[in-house]
Design an enzyme around this catalytic site. Structure first.
Site, PDB file in Angstrom:
ATOM      1  CE  LYS A  40       5.641  -0.858   9.565  1.00 47.40           C
ATOM      2  NZ  LYS A  40       4.727  -0.112   8.698  1.00 47.40           N
ATOM      3  CD  GLU A  47       9.310  -6.087   7.117  1.00 45.93           C
ATOM      4  OE1 GLU A  47       9.091  -4.974   6.588  1.00 45.93           O
ATOM      5  OE2 GLU A  47       9.038  -6.348   8.301  1.00 45.93           O
ATOM      6  CD  GLU A  97      -1.718  -4.409  11.427  1.00 47.86           C
ATOM      7  OE1 GLU A  97      -0.544  -4.790  11.574  1.00 47.86           O
ATOM      8  OE2 GLU A  97      -2.206  -4.203  10.305  1.00 47.86           O
ATOM      9  CG  HIS A 117      -4.291 -35.155  17.066  1.00 48.94           C
ATOM     10  ND1 HIS A 117      -4.547 -36.335  17.721  1.00 48.94           N
ATOM     11  CD2 HIS A 117      -5.246 -35.027  16.127  1.00 48.94           C
ATOM     12  CE1 HIS A 117      -5.611 -36.924  17.176  1.00 48.94           C
ATOM     13  NE2 HIS A 117      -6.060 -36.133  16.203  1.00 48.94           N
ATOM     14  CE  LYS A 157      -3.501   2.347   2.769  1.00 47.67           C
ATOM     15  NZ  LYS A 157      -4.385   2.304   3.918  1.00 47.67           N
ATOM     16  N   GLY A 159      -4.865  -1.833   4.919  1.00 47.71           N
ATOM     17  CA  GLY A 159      -4.096  -2.974   4.405  1.00 47.71           C
ATOM     18  C   GLY A 159      -4.774  -4.308   4.702  1.00 47.71           C
ATOM     19  NE  ARG A 160      -6.326  -3.761  10.889  1.00 46.91           N
ATOM     20  CZ  ARG A 160      -5.642  -2.620  11.001  1.00 46.91           C
ATOM     21  NH1 ARG A 160      -4.496  -2.471  10.352  1.00 46.91           N
ATOM     22  NH2 ARG A 160      -6.097  -1.641  11.744  1.00 46.91           N
TER      23      ARG A 160
HETATM   24  O1  F6P Z   1       2.851  -4.257   9.700  1.00 49.98           O
HETATM   25  C1  F6P Z   1       2.162  -3.065   9.614  1.00 49.98           C
HETATM   26  C2  F6P Z   1       1.609  -2.845   8.291  1.00 49.98           C
HETATM   27  O2  F6P Z   1       1.511  -1.476   8.220  1.00 49.98           O
HETATM   28  C3  F6P Z   1       0.280  -3.528   8.058  1.00 49.98           C
HETATM   29  O3  F6P Z   1      -0.781  -2.831   8.573  1.00 49.98           O
HETATM   30  C4  F6P Z   1       0.257  -3.636   6.583  1.00 49.98           C
HETATM   31  O4  F6P Z   1      -0.700  -4.543   6.162  1.00 49.98           O
HETATM   32  C5  F6P Z   1       1.664  -4.070   6.331  1.00 49.98           C
HETATM   33  O5  F6P Z   1       2.431  -3.321   7.241  1.00 49.98           O
HETATM   34  C6  F6P Z   1       2.153  -3.885   4.925  1.00 49.98           C
HETATM   35  O6  F6P Z   1       2.138  -2.547   4.529  1.00 49.98           O
HETATM   36  P1  F6P Z   1       2.279  -2.139   3.020  1.00 49.98           P
HETATM   37  O7  F6P Z   1       1.144  -2.728   2.264  1.00 49.98           O
HETATM   38  O8  F6P Z   1       2.257  -0.654   3.010  1.00 49.98           O
HETATM   39  O9  F6P Z   1       3.595  -2.680   2.515  1.00 49.98           O
END
Ligand code: F6P
Length: 535
Positions: free
Chosen positions: A503, A208, A346, A377, A202, A260-261
């Site tokens: 972060k 990452e 979240e 299990h 987003k 995002g979620r």
């Molecule tokens: O981990 C926090 C977060 O901001 C989430 O809310 C989001 O889904 C994720 O990082 C990924 O963010 P982006 O889509 O901006 O890479």
């Protein structure tokens, strides 16, 4: 009724319910099953094995009314600034509405743009599937590597695992972890000439995802001509300029009014729309839209997301049950618990009300789970006999597979729920021991170990088949449930400041490492760990 009066009544009825047994409530209220079960968008939800009595159930509904759940729901659908810490509308329902809808975010019409992006996605997905859109070498795409994390990963991953054919024509792989092993595993066996990389973020700033996108780009660049790279490298983002600057040849956009979620209904699921086919994606949207319709129209007492939210609030705040386990009895839904962890924890893992004052009650419980029967299990021992009561949620699919018998699978779900509710008395355990040939003394000694207190709550969510439609409805059910809980707890379910500090510190720590070691102001433990890891 005022909010305070509703909470007082809620607490009173919860205290009474704590003294009663679930199993007895069916006789006390012969209409219990009807009252506490609901059909919604192809799903059947049974909340009659929850701990609430009739009075507690009614008190929960009064609480929902006092918290103005309906008004807050209408504000969400009207595109008001529901996410008030970021001044944003929250409009994921706009993404799954039938074409021609008229949603507005903070007064700005958005549906035409949604329809336009959907048309672009369809054209692209169809072209990739048909082979009209090829890689730089003119070869058909046979694999997609979806790069993203959190909300840009968990939803599409859930969808793919839930709906993928056993032997898909397009192999879809996901990479989320910044650990290079994740990318290495995903790329193993793939041919860059037939692989499409879809980078989903987003913000297009997530550490990452950017690191993984760089790695994927390098992998493509090593095998493809420089001018052909763009055909293989696609961005899905609310920041298309950043994606293009990063080297994405093509971008698909979504807006900041999609959390995002809550974003899997957007171009975030482009990889799934390609690999599953457009029809499946569209059906999933339709299933979610059907749940939206139900949420908007059904009265509170027959509203599935509202009742599920109330059951959770009742468990957490009424009975101090701070965890919930989700057990999907379908292998295809194995990703549901991790998806729900982000969606719920979240969204609702918050410590202040919307006005910034500290919460005075519990908010989101710990959510965890494993597909049935595997969880039975592993951790179900604790659910049955541990001192802490953990409400369980059984997601049951009547027919999971065309050709195989499913009854052994769902029978287990019913048996678990029954065992949790009924338990086994010490007398029954002793009699059982005697019947098994144990000596009287041994049967008595073991009976305490073999006793189950029972009276442990569960919910059943049942669907006939797991289809794109029922999957869409299921996910939307959980989204709205999460929202209603946030309304009752009076928190903002749509920001995630809690993730930010980690972060920022991760960047500072990496800088120390790059600068040669711990900075003077680092705490002794972190400094020692850094030194050890840098050896
Ligand atoms: O981990 C926090 C977060 O901001 C989430 O809310 C989001 O889904 C994720 O990082 C990924 O963010 P982006 O889509 O901006 O890479």
């Amino acid at each position: 009724m005022t909010r305070d009066a509703a909470w007082t009544r809620f607490d009173l009825t919860a205290a009474e319910a704590a003294e009663s047994r679930i199993a007895d409530q069916f006789a006390a209220d012969p209409a219990r099953l009807d009252r506490m079960s609901v059909e919604a968008a192809g799903l059947y939800v049974d909340l009659s094995k929850q701990s609430w009595t009739r009075a507690a159930f009614d008190a929960c509904l009064d609480l929902a009314r006092a918290c103005e759940v309906e008004g807050r729901r209408d504000a969400l659908f009207a595109g008001e600034a529901v996410n008030l810490t970021e001044g944003r509308a929250v409009l994921h329902p706009a993404l799954r509405a039938a074409p021609g809808a008229d949603f507005k975010a903070l007064g700005e019409p958005v549906s035409a743009e949604v329809d336009a992006v959907r048309a672009e996605m369809k054209a692209y997905a169809d072209a990739v599937r048909s082979g009209a859109e090829t890689g730089a070498a003119g070869k058909r795409f046979q694999a997609i590597v979806h790069v993203g994390i959190g909300g840009s990963d968990l939803g599409p991953r859930l969808v793919w695992d839930a709906l993928r054919p056993l032997d898909p024509a397009i192999d879809l792989r996901f990479v989320a972890n910044i650990d290079p092993r994740d990318m290495a595993e995903a790329l193993t066996g793939l041919d860059p000439e037939t692989t499409l990389v879809v980078v989903v973020s987003k913000t297009f700033t997530t550490q990452e995802t950017l690191a993984n996108a760089e790695a994927a780009k390098a992998w493509l660049a090593a095998a493809l001509p420089a001018d052909g790279l763009a055909r293989h490298f696609i961005g899905v983002t609310a920041a298309p300029d950043k994606a293009r600057a990063f080297g994405c040849g093509r971008t698909f956009a979504f807006r900041d009014w999609v959390g995002g979620r809550y974003s899997l209904w957007s171009a975030v699921s482009l990889s799934c729309a390609i690999a599953l086919g457009w029809e499946a994606f569209e059906q999933m949207l339709a299933g979610a839209a059907a749940m939206d319709d139900h949420f908007v129209a059904a009265p509170l007492e027959k509203n599935a997301p509202v009742l599920m939210a109330l059951a959770q609030v009742f468990n957490v705040d009424g009975l101090d049950r701070r965890a919930r386990t989700v057990a999907p009895y379908a292998h295809a839904l194995r990703r549901l618990p991790s998806f729900l962890q982000q969606l719920e924890m979240e969204s609702n893992g918050k410590r202040v009300h919307r006005d910034g004052s500290p919460v005075t009650r519990q908010t989101c419980p710990v959510v965890f789970g494993e597909p049935g029967t595997n969880g039975q299990h592993a951790f179900f021992q604790q659910i049955h006999q541990g001192p802490q009561v953990v409400p369980a949620e059984f997601v049951i699919v009547a027919r999971t597979h065309e050709d195989a018998p499913e009854a052994p699978l769902w029978s287990n779900a019913l048996a678990q729920a029954q065992a949790l509710m009924l338990g086994k008395s010490a007398e029954a355990a002793e009699t059982e021991g005697l019947a098994q040939g144990l000596a009287a003394e041994e049967a008595k000694r073991l009976s305490t170990h073999r006793t189950f207190t029972g009276n442990r709550p569960s919910t059943a969510i049942v669907m006939e088949r797991l289809t794109p439609r029922t999957l869409g409805a299921l996910i939307a059910l959980y989204e709205h449930k999460t929202f209603v809980e946030g309304v009752i707890w009076d928190i903002n379910s749509f920001d995630q400041w809690g993730v930010e500090l980690g972060k920022v510190l991760a960047k500072a720590i990496l800088k120390d490492v790059q600068d040669g070691g711990p900075s003077a102001d680092l705490d002794p433990s972190t400094a020692a760990l850094m030194t050890r890891l840098m050896r």
